[in-house]
Design a protein around this motif. Sequence first.
Motif, PDB file in Angstrom:
ATOM      1  N   CYS A  87      23.090  -1.709  -3.305  1.00  0.00           N
ATOM      2  CA  CYS A  87      23.846  -0.463  -3.241  1.00  0.00           C
ATOM      3  C   CYS A  87      22.936   0.755  -3.314  1.00  0.00           C
ATOM      4  N   LEU A 127      28.213  -6.614   1.210  1.00  0.00           N
ATOM      5  CA  LEU A 127      28.425  -7.060  -0.169  1.00  0.00           C
ATOM      6  C   LEU A 127      29.823  -7.623  -0.408  1.00  0.00           C
ATOM      7  N   ARG A 134      26.069  -1.572   3.952  1.00  0.00           N
ATOM      8  CA  ARG A 134      25.723  -2.292   2.721  1.00  0.00           C
ATOM      9  C   ARG A 134      26.995  -2.742   2.004  1.00  0.00           C
ATOM     10  N   VAL A 188      23.112  -6.997  -6.522  1.00  0.00           N
ATOM     11  CA  VAL A 188      24.162  -6.192  -5.904  1.00  0.00           C
ATOM     12  C   VAL A 188      23.908  -4.709  -6.176  1.00  0.00           C
TER      13      VAL A 188
END
Length: 127
Positions: free
Chosen positions: A72, A93, A89, A68
């Motif tokens: 980012c 997520l 993005r 994750v």
Amino acid sequence: MSARTVFEYALLRVVPRVERGECFNAGVVVYSRAHSFVAARTHLDEGKLAVLDPAADVAGVRAALYGVERICSGGEIAGQAAGDDAGRRFRWLVAPRSTVVQPGPVHTGLTLDPAAEIERLLALLVR
């Protein structure tokens, strides 16, 4: 003096045994459109993980959380998401999923500094 801008955030939850639904917070993802900012900070409490699932794959959970953070960051480290903008993005997520690391609901707030906000939320809601 800078004006406060809207930001969005979601907690990252570790759900070691999806069928049981038990979870704990292990990170936060923050997005600010005004700042073209998206970032994640994580903190895995191995003690909590062991209580919920003594046989949990700690390395696997750490890898998922790190993934994750990489997405980012953008750029080559983000893999397939490398060319996506910050908003895309973030939306990817925080999309619901049934995995060991799951995003919670998206919340909003106002901030002068999204980078400082992520540290504040990590300390308040995760650590």
